[in-house]
Design an enzyme around this catalytic site. Structure first.
Site, mmCIF file in Angstrom:
data_model
loop_
_atom_site.group_PDB
_atom_site.id
_atom_site.type_symbol
_atom_site.label_atom_id
_atom_site.label_comp_id
_atom_site.label_asym_id
_atom_site.label_seq_id
_atom_site.Cartn_x
_atom_site.Cartn_y
_atom_site.Cartn_z
ATOM 1 N N LEU A 370 12.768 17.745 12.642
ATOM 2 C CA LEU A 370 12.230 17.971 11.326
ATOM 3 C C LEU A 370 10.801 18.751 11.570
ATOM 4 O O LEU A 370 10.442 19.577 10.629
ATOM 5 C CB LEU A 370 11.894 16.731 10.568
ATOM 6 N N GLY A 371 10.157 18.747 12.647
ATOM 7 C CA GLY A 371 8.907 19.171 12.772
ATOM 8 C C GLY A 371 8.129 18.431 13.955
ATOM 9 O O GLY A 371 8.615 17.556 14.715
ATOM 10 N N SER A 372 6.984 19.136 14.323
ATOM 11 C CA SER A 372 6.313 18.464 15.396
ATOM 12 C C SER A 372 4.805 18.324 15.037
ATOM 13 O O SER A 372 4.287 19.267 14.336
ATOM 14 C CB SER A 372 6.353 18.809 16.730
ATOM 15 N N GLN A 374 0.512 16.192 15.585
ATOM 16 C CA GLN A 374 -0.164 15.810 16.716
ATOM 17 C C GLN A 374 0.253 14.477 17.575
ATOM 18 O O GLN A 374 -0.199 14.338 18.532
ATOM 19 C CB GLN A 374 -1.691 15.404 16.236
ATOM 20 N N PHE A 375 1.034 13.733 16.896
ATOM 21 C CA PHE A 375 1.618 12.568 17.740
ATOM 22 C C PHE A 375 2.937 12.825 18.214
ATOM 23 O O PHE A 375 3.305 11.946 19.099
ATOM 24 C CB PHE A 375 1.793 11.556 16.621
ATOM 25 N N GLY A 376 3.367 13.828 18.280
ATOM 26 C CA GLY A 376 4.728 14.265 18.507
ATOM 27 C C GLY A 376 5.933 14.690 17.852
ATOM 28 O O GLY A 376 5.527 15.159 16.882
ATOM 29 N N VAL A 378 9.150 15.007 15.276
ATOM 30 C CA VAL A 378 9.773 13.961 14.152
ATOM 31 C C VAL A 378 11.041 14.306 14.103
ATOM 32 O O VAL A 378 11.330 15.577 13.815
ATOM 33 C CB VAL A 378 8.669 14.403 12.957
ATOM 34 N N LYS A 391 9.552 9.315 13.860
ATOM 35 C CA LYS A 391 8.250 9.760 14.771
ATOM 36 C C LYS A 391 8.437 9.222 16.090
ATOM 37 O O LYS A 391 8.400 8.168 16.230
ATOM 38 C CB LYS A 391 7.128 9.410 13.779
ATOM 39 N N ASP A 484 -7.059 10.249 7.001
ATOM 40 C CA ASP A 484 -6.618 11.402 7.332
ATOM 41 C C ASP A 484 -5.731 11.912 6.241
ATOM 42 O O ASP A 484 -4.494 12.450 6.364
ATOM 43 C CB ASP A 484 -5.763 11.393 8.509
HETATM 44 P P1 ADP Z 1 1.372 16.573 11.148
HETATM 45 O O1 ADP Z 1 0.762 15.475 10.151
HETATM 46 O O2 ADP Z 1 0.617 16.303 12.253
HETATM 47 O O3 ADP Z 1 1.836 17.648 10.823
HETATM 48 P P2 ADP Z 1 3.750 14.986 11.601
HETATM 49 O O4 ADP Z 1 3.783 14.480 12.873
HETATM 50 O O5 ADP Z 1 3.330 14.072 10.526
HETATM 51 O O6 ADP Z 1 2.732 16.027 11.693
HETATM 52 O O7 ADP Z 1 4.952 15.511 11.054
HETATM 53 C C1 ADP Z 1 5.613 16.912 11.449
HETATM 54 C C2 ADP Z 1 6.561 17.306 10.606
HETATM 55 O O8 ADP Z 1 7.628 16.578 10.369
HETATM 56 C C3 ADP Z 1 5.933 17.530 8.881
HETATM 57 O O9 ADP Z 1 5.240 18.581 8.910
HETATM 58 C C4 ADP Z 1 7.056 17.354 8.298
HETATM 59 O O10 ADP Z 1 7.805 18.769 8.031
HETATM 60 C C5 ADP Z 1 8.228 16.645 9.222
HETATM 61 N N1 ADP Z 1 8.275 15.060 8.636
HETATM 62 C C6 ADP Z 1 7.401 14.280 8.884
HETATM 63 N N2 ADP Z 1 7.784 13.058 8.391
HETATM 64 C C7 ADP Z 1 8.601 13.370 7.495
HETATM 65 C C8 ADP Z 1 9.675 12.541 6.783
HETATM 66 N N3 ADP Z 1 9.334 11.123 6.569
HETATM 67 N N4 ADP Z 1 10.610 13.018 6.090
HETATM 68 C C9 ADP Z 1 10.906 14.263 6.367
HETATM 69 N N5 ADP Z 1 9.992 15.244 7.222
HETATM 70 C C10 ADP Z 1 9.118 14.665 7.895
HETATM 71 MG MG MG Z 2 1.499 14.004 9.298
#
Ligand code: ADP
Ligand code: MG
Length: 618
Positions: A370-372, A374-376, A378, A391, A484
């Protein structure tokens, strides 16, 4: 014969909290724990329980003088499981005693016992107030102190609602059985765990076990099938009222109702909700395309006889009757009413397992990324048939033990505007954090991708801010600091619902780049001056960040302070006392709220609960 308190037969006793009976209007009502004892004649409350030899009687109510025993609108008390006992005092004044039980089960038992004992009282009333007095007014009907009660009782001797109560005989007192709790499904639920049962809207269930707050064991009254189901998908039959109708949105705000109706886009589509400005009054919100697509709001009025009406041509005794009539006859409204086709959205399932927050990774089916952040990385995933986001914590970014401990606390945080944490997989590395999945991804990306539709659509943008505020007000009440808050850490669901995520994670980061305000990843542009200066986090530093988030929303995802470097931002904010400019198209009253969030003195900033009130008064 009134007992002395020594030799009276005890029918039930337990600790409960009781609201002090303040006679003066402006003193803050407080709640005290008391040991309550029920005898056939009296309800007596003491300081201390029966073990503490020196218990002192604090008051008693003669059951023969009880006028009503009812649940109350818990919203006005900010407390669960409150019920009231309305009775005539020695001076023949009507007094209401508010009591909060420890659990719903306890409350139901007390209600049942009390009702059986007062069932033959000639003074029983057929109406009661389901709010309380605030500022010399009833919150439910806005009437003055002595106005007659506004709500029909849910229980009387002739008409026990919800269940067949045998008429009380003298012996009934000694064989009092706990009341059967019957609930009605408000939404469909597909079983996730093998121990679950499915729910179909409007089906009735008997609650067999409600010791777990969010997962109740129930029996389908038609099929007899038993199993667990989420308690937020059902409602007690006794307090069902308008909740059985798809068009009733309860406490939804005006903005929420508008967004809901705009999405359905059907001529005449309507919802009914509680008025935000007047408690006890209902508002009809109606969509029409006649001149241009818009939502109009009408107060449902009440005449002297207690009939509801929208226009003088049609008056009805109940709101469902009124709605029914207007479905066939516009009578003063621009169009005939048509109920929404998609009902209210089902709430989030409160985690798949009753009280198990450690999830077996074998039960997870991992899907697309779905994305990534700072923690890794997702990833989307399935936990049995439940959609989840997983995550995967980059190793070395978190103090893991602290985090796992905190995760236990976080699984207990539940609010419609918080991303629900379902559990963790902490036995292997990397650690997985499993949360609710939100289809439309992060709020920041959502704002940026939809900026053409959203920009200048102030009702929708304000609704987004309000939803975040509701989630944050909940965290504030739980004394939980986010640390945050930013649009990138909020997520958007399938129906445009906004939820705050990543709460509390920031505290466990070990990365220097992130934790120190000098670090490259530290969210400086969202940080309050006291955070930049002394790393002093509080709910009020969350409020500052919330102001920046409002700015992000109203500028549809622009970067705060544009391209300015972090060091420049610190200088502007800390030394020069600058704040962000008003985004283009942002209404003045909204910008004023942001300015309040950016007060340099943390104590001067409004609390999240204040901000909700400011929005609602608009
Ligand atoms: P950050 O907050 O550093 O941008 P995250 O690790 O929280 O990164 O999330 C990265 C990406 O993953 C988000 O921008 C979002 O697009 C996707 N994502 C995170 N959590 C969810 C979720 N619960 N449902 C759908 N997409 C998610
Ligand atoms: Mg986030």
């Amino acid at each position: 014969m009134a007992g002395t308190g020594k030799n009276e037969e005890v029918l039930k006793e337990s600790f409960m909290t009781k609201r002090s009976q303040n006679k003066r209007a402006f003193t803050h009502p407080n709640w005290k724990e008391r040991w309550f004892v029920l005898s056939p004649e009296n309800l007596i409350y003491y300081d201390g329980d029966k073990q503490s030899g020196r218990r002192k009687e604090r008051g008693r109510v003669k059951l023969s003088q009880v006028v009503a025993v009812e649940c109350v609108d818990t919203e006005v008390f900010h407390r669960d499981w409150v019920f009231q006992l309305c009775y005539n005092s020695e001076e023949n004044e009507q007094i209401v005693l508010y009591i909060a039980a420890a659990t719903s089960q306890e409350r139901d038992q007390w209600l049942d016992h009390l009702r059986r004992l007062v069932a033959q009282n000639p003074c029983l009333s057929d109406h009661y107030h389901n709010g309380c007095i605030k500022g010399n007014q009833w919150t439910c009907c806005k009437g003055g102190k002595d106005v007659s009660a506004c709500t029909r009782v849910t229980w009387t001797n002739n008409n026990p609602v919800g269940q067949p109560t045998p008429s009380p005989t003298p012996d009934a007192r000694s064989e009092m059985m706990p009341q059967r709790k019957v609930v009605v499904a408000l939404y469909d639920y597909n079983a996730i765990d093998p121990g679950d049962i499915p729910l179909r809207k409007h089906e009735e269930f008997e609650v067999i076990e409600d010791t777990q707050e969010y997962w109740w064991k129930m029996k389908n009254l038609q099929t007899g099938v038993e199993g667990f189901a989420p308690s937020n998908y059902v409602r007690e039959k006794e307090t069902l009222g308008l909740h059985q109708y798809d068009w009733y949105l309860g406490d939804a705000t005006r903005q929420r109702a508008e967004v809901f109706l705009m999405q359905q886009e059907r001529e005449g589509c309507f919802v009914v909700r509680n008025s935000t400005t007047n408690s006890g009054i209902y508002t009809l919100s109606l969509f029409s395309k006649r001149s241009h697509p818009q939502v109009k709001h009408y107060h449902i009025k009440k005449d002297a006889e207690g009939n509801y009406y929208l226009s003088h041509n049609i008056k009805c005794q109940t709101i469902p009757d009124l709605i029914f009539r207007h479905q066939h006859n516009p009578a003063g409204l621009p169009v005939r009413l048509r109920p929404p086709t998609h009902g209210r959205h089902a709430p989030t399932i409160p985690g798949p397992h009753p009280d198990k927050w450690e999830i077996d990774p074998n039960e997870l089916n991992l899907l697309e990324e779905l994305g990534s952040g700072q923690f890794g990385v997702v990833r989307h995933g399935k936990l049995r048939n439940l959609d989840v986001a997983v995550k995967m914590m980059k190793e070395g970014t978190m103090s893991e033990n602290d985090f796992i401990e905190e995760a236990q606390v976080m699984t207990k945080l539940r609010h419609p505007n918080l991303v629900q944490l379902y559990g963790v997989c902490s036995m292997y590395r990397p650690i997985y954090i499993v949360t609710e999945y939100l289809k439309n991804g992060s709020l920041l990306n959502y704002l940026r991708s939809k900026d053409k539709v959203l920009l200048n659509n102030n009702e929708i943008l304000l609704d987004m801010c309000l939803q975040v505020c509701e989630g944050m007000a909940y965290l504030e009440r739980q004394k939980f600091i986010h640390r945050d808050l930013a649009a990138r850490n909020c997520l958007v669901g399938a129906h445009g619902e906004i939820k705050v995520g990543d709460f509390g994670l920031a505290r466990h980061v070990v990365d220097d780049e992130y934790t120190g305000s000098g670090g490259a990843k530290f969210p400086i542009k969202w940080a309050a001056p006291e955070v930049l200066n002394f790393m002093r986090f509080s709910s009020k530093s969350d409020v500052w960040a919330y102001g920046v988030l409002m700015w992000e929303v109203f500028s549809c995802g622009k970067m705060p302070y544009g391209k300015a470097k972090n060091t420049e931002v610190v200088e502007m904010v800390v030394q020069k006392g600058c704040v962000l400019d008003k985004p283009r198209f942002c209404p003045d009253n909204v910008y004023n709220v942001m300015r309040k969030c950016w007060d340099r003195t943390p104590e001067m900033r409004p609390a999240f609960s204040d901000i909700i009130r400011i929005f609602q008064d608009e």
